[in-house]
Design a protein around this motif. Structure first.
Motif, PDB file in Angstrom:
ATOM      1  N   LYS A   1       0.837  -1.205   0.000  1.00 16.96           N
ATOM      2  CA  LYS A   1       0.000   0.000   0.000  1.00 16.96           C
ATOM      3  C   LYS A   1       0.874   1.259   0.000  1.00 16.96           C
ATOM      4  O   LYS A   1       0.636   2.200  -0.758  1.00 16.96           O
TER       5      LYS A   1
ATOM      6  N   HIS B   1      -5.079   0.501  -5.128  1.00 17.72           N
ATOM      7  CA  HIS B   1      -4.898  -0.603  -4.174  1.00 17.72           C
ATOM      8  C   HIS B   1      -6.226  -0.996  -3.544  1.00 17.72           C
ATOM      9  O   HIS B   1      -6.495  -2.172  -3.294  1.00 17.72           O
ATOM     10  N   ARG B   2      -7.087   0.008  -3.312  1.00 14.63           N
ATOM     11  CA  ARG B   2      -8.361  -0.245  -2.640  1.00 14.63           C
ATOM     12  C   ARG B   2      -9.375  -0.902  -3.573  1.00 14.63           C
ATOM     13  O   ARG B   2     -10.066  -1.851  -3.192  1.00 14.63           O
TER      14      ARG B   2
END
Length: 477
Positions: A192, A329-330
């Motif tokens: 992340k 990333h989410r």
């Protein structure tokens, strides 16, 4: 003593490394794009010193016209004849100018592509080299080469010299990009955090692309050709001194065994991620040499307009990279990149429909934002794929990522001139849009790529099943 400790803490700071990488990418891409509004007109002007492109066509034909007769009886006839001759000559010169500009697209495209081609050749050397000597020495070498390239651009006065400067920049860019991204991947092991850091670094790249064309166009218009490159060389010198002081370039050998370049190239998941970067950037790469010339030809756009036309794309790329570093990333980087490719295709189709510079704002902005989505998602994805499927050494995988980036910027400009000549500006962009639409679904394979352990267990399972089948055959015999 306290000052020495503070300096040592600065040298170990991840944020400082991120800042140095971002500045290096900013300057490299400023040089990359500063030339975009300068080179087409500069090349035309050195070939036609008596009839520069910025001069009105009417000035070129005044010497060919005969002075009007002062006889009252023939005044109207002579004036009409002269007006007719003027119109014919202006039309002929406009057609000649149009023909030369279309032909020049090929030369400009080849020059712009030379940097990417050289970078393409240098990356497979620089990537494995970072495994042997570390990232800081190649990074500093990249600064030295870029500094030299900038000075050659400043004082070059012929196509051959400018071509050499552009090609030389490719070696410097390879050193800076591969080393910079590898350094960030090493300093930010968390996936992340790495995505966020690379989004910021690519923001530096975007800022360079953002500032470059208007900076080059305005400086060339009001100060001269050498001015923007001399300013860039001074900024590059500052970045080099910062690297020398803070990074202290030294040879550092990697402890773990790096994956071979061949093993990474044979990995289908790495190839899909790299391919997305290539197709995403190919459209804007095709536009760089052809759009300013198309605007001169169809809109009569001046230098500053040619530079400013890329501004919406650059601003939105800056927003896209910073937004989708963490957001990718989410939501899933594969999905962000897939949507990005589809948006790129739509924007490329809209660009040839523009009839003024205002009509280019929305499609160019959408194009930049979507490319930012793809780049900021796929660059950290490459590091993630190496982590889970190979070993955590990043030089070679970012060499592949940079090769993918360069492939778009090599094939795009090199083909754009030929394609504009054969099928036209509109169909060229329609073709690359279709390629983006066709490639987007492949990114679904990156939704859940198998890890190294899964890969090993799969291979072991296959071997066990083969052994079991052969044992059964023996038993039956």
């Amino acid at each position: 003593m306290a000052g020495g400790g503070r300096l040592q803490a600065w040298r170990e700071s991840r944020r400082l490394v991120l800042a140095i990488v971002a500045v290096a990418l900013l300057l490299d891409n400023m040089l990359l794009t500063t030339v975009v509004p300068i080179i087409p007109e500069f090349l035309y002007d050195i070939r036609h010193p008596d009839a520069p492109l910025s001069g009105p066509v009417m000035q070129e034909v005044t010497t060919t016209l005969t002075p009007p007769c002062v006889c009252p009886g023939t005044l109207n006839i002579t004036t009409n004849t002269n007006e007719t001759n003027t119109a014919v000559n202006v039309t002929a010169l406009e057609q000649m100018r149009h023909k030369e500009l279309v032909e020049e697209t090929v030369e400009v495209g080849m020059m712009f592509a030379s940097k990417a081609f050289v970078q393409l050749l240098a990356n497979p050397i620089v990537g494995p080299l970072t495994h042997k000597i570390g990232y800081s020495v190649p990074m500093f070498t990249g600064f030295i080469i870029m500094f030299l390239s900038t000075l050659i651009f400043a004082f070059g006065r012929s196509y051959g010299v400018l071509f050499m400067a552009r090609a030389l920049q490719g070696i410097g860019s390879s050193c800076s990009s591969v080393s910079g991204m590898g350094m960030l991947a090493e300093r930010y092991p968390d996936d992340k955090e790495r995505g966020n850091a690379m989004g910021i670094a690519l923001g530096g790249l975007a800022l360079g692309v953002l500032i470059g064309p208007p900076f080059g166009g305005v400086m060339y218009e009001f100060v001269g050709k050498s001015a923007p490159f001399l300013i860039l060389s001074a900024l590059a010198l500052g970045d080099g001194l910062l690297q020398l002081l803070m990074l202290q370039p030294t040879v550092v050998r990697q402890e773990s065994d790096p994956p071979s370049l061949k093993a990474l190239v044979m990995d289908p998941y790495i190839l899909i991620a790299a391919g997305a970067i290539t197709f995403a950037n190919m459209g804007i790469a095709m536009l760089e040499p052809s759009l300013p010339i198309w605007m001169m030809d169809t809109m009569g756009a001046g230098r500053w307009k040619q530079g400013v036309t890329f501004l919406p794309a650059s601003i939105s790329y800056l927003i896209g990279t910073n937004l989708f570093g963490p957001l990718g990333h989410r939501m899933g980087r594969w999905l962000a990149a897939c949507i990005g490719l589809l948006i790129i295709g739509v924007c490329l189709i809209c660009i040839p429909m523009a009839t003024s510079i205002n009509h280019l704002i929305v499609p160019n902005a959408g194009l930049g934002f979507a490319i930012g989505m793809v780049d900021s998602s796929m660059m950290p994805e490459l590091g993630y794929l190496v982590d889970i499927r190979h070993s955590a050494v990043y030089g070679s995988v970012y060499a592949i990522g940079d090769i993918a980036f360069c492939l778009g910027f090599a094939v795009g400009p090199a083909m754009s001139g030929t394609l504009v000549n054969t099928i036209g500006f509109e169909w060229m962009l329609f073709g690359i849009a279709i390629l983006n639409f066709l490639y987007a679904p492949l990114l679904c394979f990156l939704r859940a790529p198998p890890t190294k352990e899964e890969k090993k267990s799969l291979i072991v399972g296959e071997k066990s099943s083969v052994r079991y089948v052969s044992y059964q055959n023996e038993e039956e015999e």
